[in-house]
Design a protein around this motif. Structure first.
Motif, PDB file in Angstrom:
ATOM      1  N   UNK A   7       0.997  -1.283   0.073  1.00 12.95           N
ATOM      2  CA  UNK A   7      -0.050  -0.098   0.161  1.00 12.95           C
ATOM      3  C   UNK A   7       0.834   1.343   0.108  1.00 12.95           C
ATOM      4  N   UNK A   8       1.968   1.239   0.685  1.00 11.65           N
ATOM      5  CA  UNK A   8       2.915   2.402   0.867  1.00 11.65           C
ATOM      6  C   UNK A   8       3.631   2.423  -0.643  1.00 11.65           C
ATOM      7  N   UNK A   9       3.592   1.327  -1.211  1.00 11.22           N
ATOM      8  CA  UNK A   9       4.641   1.620  -2.557  1.00 11.22           C
ATOM      9  C   UNK A   9       3.503   2.051  -3.407  1.00 11.22           C
ATOM     10  N   UNK A  10       2.415   2.044  -3.481  1.00 13.77           N
ATOM     11  CA  UNK A  10       1.244   2.462  -4.498  1.00 13.77           C
ATOM     12  C   UNK A  10       0.905   3.797  -4.012  1.00 13.77           C
ATOM     13  N   UNK A  11       0.866   4.274  -2.969  1.00 17.47           N
ATOM     14  CA  UNK A  11       0.122   5.568  -2.667  1.00 17.47           C
ATOM     15  C   UNK A  11       0.668   6.718  -3.536  1.00 17.47           C
ATOM     16  N   UNK A  73       7.524  10.667  -4.654  1.00 20.03           N
ATOM     17  CA  UNK A  73       6.237  11.555  -4.335  1.00 20.03           C
ATOM     18  C   UNK A  73       6.698  12.853  -4.152  1.00 20.03           C
ATOM     19  N   UNK A  74       7.690  13.388  -3.353  1.00 26.58           N
ATOM     20  CA  UNK A  74       8.124  14.470  -2.909  1.00 26.58           C
ATOM     21  C   UNK A  74       9.696  14.918  -2.958  1.00 26.58           C
ATOM     22  N   UNK A  75      10.535  14.663  -3.889  1.00 24.53           N
ATOM     23  CA  UNK A  75      11.807  14.577  -3.786  1.00 24.53           C
ATOM     24  C   UNK A  75      12.373  15.790  -3.237  1.00 24.53           C
ATOM     25  N   UNK A  76      13.300  15.536  -2.294  1.00 26.78           N
ATOM     26  CA  UNK A  76      13.851  16.644  -1.497  1.00 26.78           C
ATOM     27  C   UNK A  76      13.164  17.099  -0.266  1.00 26.78           C
ATOM     28  N   UNK A  77      11.816  16.797  -0.236  1.00 25.10           N
ATOM     29  CA  UNK A  77      11.078  16.984   0.838  1.00 25.10           C
ATOM     30  C   UNK A  77      11.379  16.132   2.234  1.00 25.10           C
TER      31      UNK A  77
END
Length: 331
Positions: A7-11, A73-77
Motif C-alpha cells: 500500500x505504501x509503494x502504491x500510495x 512523491x516529494x523529492x527533497x522534502x
C-alpha cells in the motif's frame, strides 16, 4: 505485513487527511494490527498489538518503504512520520505509546478535508482531532445542509458529542443557519472553536461544554432542530456506555426534531451491529422512519459491515399536509 508495504509503494501524494492502509478491517490477513494515516505533512502509523521483539524490525522496514516512496512523491522534502502503539493494556488505561520516528510535526498542525481545515495533535492521546472514518458522514451533512440552505429560516443543527466540531464546520460552510455544539470536553470544544476560526466562520455556532445528560432543558429550549447529529463514544468510563446510554438519547429525538427533521446516528462499536440501533429506535422512538445507512469511506472497507462504523439516517415525518420542513422561527 507485506500488504502494508504494498500500500505504501502504491500510495499517491496525499493532500487531504486520509487513511492509507486499514488492516483493522480484516481485508489483509496478517496485517490486522496496522493502520497508516496521512495527516499532511505527517504520516501516523498505528499498531494495535503490544510491541514485541520483532516490532523494531517491522518499523525499520516500514520506515524504509515510506522513505523510498516519499523520495518519489516529494523529492527533497523531509519525511515526517509518527508511530503509536495502542495495545489493549494501554488502551484500557487511557494511555498510548507515541514516538516521532522521522522529521517533525508542525505546530500548529492543520490539515484539510473537502476544503475544510482542522487542527490536529498527533503526538499525544489516542484521538488526534479528526476521525477519518467519519469523512462520508461529514460529506452527508455538507450535502444535507446545502440542500436546505434556501429554507425560509435556514437549517438549525444540534451536534451532540461534538468533539472538535467538524460536523459544525461543514454544516455552516454549506449554509446552515445555526449549529449548537455540545460536548463535556472543554479542551475539545476549545479546539472546535479554533476550527471555526480557521475556516473563517465567525457566526452561527454556539459551544456548550456541558454534560449532555444534565443539559436537556437548555438543549431543548434552543430547538427544534432540522438535523440532530449523535456521535458518541462507544465506551467512555464515567461518561457514555452505548449499551445503556444510547437509549437515553433516542428517547429525546422526537422532542428535539422539527417535523420533517433528520437524525444522524453514529456508532463505532464492533461488538454492536446495526440491529442494535434499529431495534432500539423501533422501541424508543417509533415515530422516526429509517432513511439510509451512510456508506463508510472506501479506505475503511471491512470484511464484516456489522463490525464497521454505523452511520444511520432517520427522519421525523412531516406534518400532515406539509411537503417541506416547516419554517423554524429565528431565536
Amino acid at each position: 505485513m507485506q500488504a502494508l508495504l504494498d500500500a505504501i509503494a502504491r500510495m499517491q501524494l496525499p493532500t487531504d487527511a486520509q487513511r492509507i492502509f486499514h488492516g483493522r478491517g480484516g481485508m489483509h490477513p496478517g496485517c490486522e494490527q496496522w493502520t497508516l494515516d496521512a495527516y499532511p505533512p505527517v504520516f501516523v502509523l498505528t499498531s494495535f498489538l503490544p510491541a514485541g521483539d520483532e516490532t523494531e524490525a517491522q518499523l525499520l522496514a516500514i520506515g524504509t518503504a515510506l522513505a523510498r516512496r516519499w523520495e518519489t512523491l516529494a523529492p527533497g522534502q523531509p519525511l515526517n512520520w509518527v508511530f503509536q502503539c495502542r495495545n489493549e493494556a494501554l488502551r484500557t488505561q487511557g494511555r498510548t505509546e507515541t514516538r516521532l520516528m522521522a522529521g517533525s510535526v508542525p505546530e500548529p498542525h492543520v490539515v484539510t478535508e473537502q476544503g475544510s481545515q482542522f487542527k490536529l495533535h498527533v503526538l499525544r492521546g489516542q484521538n488526534h482531532g479528526l476521525f477519518l472514518d467519519m469523512a462520508e458522514g461529514r460529506r452527508w451533512v455538507r450535502a444535507f445542509a446545502a440542500a436546505r440552505s434556501a429554507d425560509r429560516y435556514g437549517l438549525k443543527v444540534l451536534n451532540l458529542f461534538a468533539y472538535t466540531c467538524a460536523f459544525s464546520v461543514v454544516a455552516l460552510q454549506a449554509g446552515a443557519r445555526q449549529v449548537v455544539n455540545v460536548d463535556m470536553g472543554h479542551g475539545a470544544i476549545a479546539i472546535g472553536q479554533q476550527n471555526h476560526q480557521l475556516n473563517g466562520i465567525r457566526t452561527g455556532a454556539s459551544f456548550l461544554a456541558h454534560d449532555i445528560f444534565s443539559s436537556w432543558g437548555k438543549i431543548t429550549r434552543s430547538g427544534p432542530y432540522g438535523l440532530v447529529i449523535v456521535d458518541p463514544p462507544s465506551y467512555q468510563k464515567g461518561s457514555f456506555v452505548a449499551t445503556k446510554d444510547y437509549a437515553r438519547l433516542m428517547r429525546r429525538l422526537p422532542d428535539l426534531l422539527a417535523p420533517g427533521g433528520h437524525a444522524l446516528l453514529c456508532l463505532n462499536a464492533p461488538e454492536l451491529g446495526v440491529d442494535f440501533l434499529h431495534d432500539q429506535m423501533r422501541e424508543l422512538a417509533p415515530e422516526l422512519v429509517f432513511v439510509e445507512r451512510v456508506a463508510n469511506p472506501v479506505a475503511f472497507a471491512d470484511v464484516d459491515e456489522g463490525r464497521a462504523l454505523k452511520v444511520l439516517v432517520y427522519q421525523l415525518p412531516e406534518l400532515a399536509g406539509s411537503s417541506a420542513l416547516p419554517a423554524q422561527p429565528p431565536i
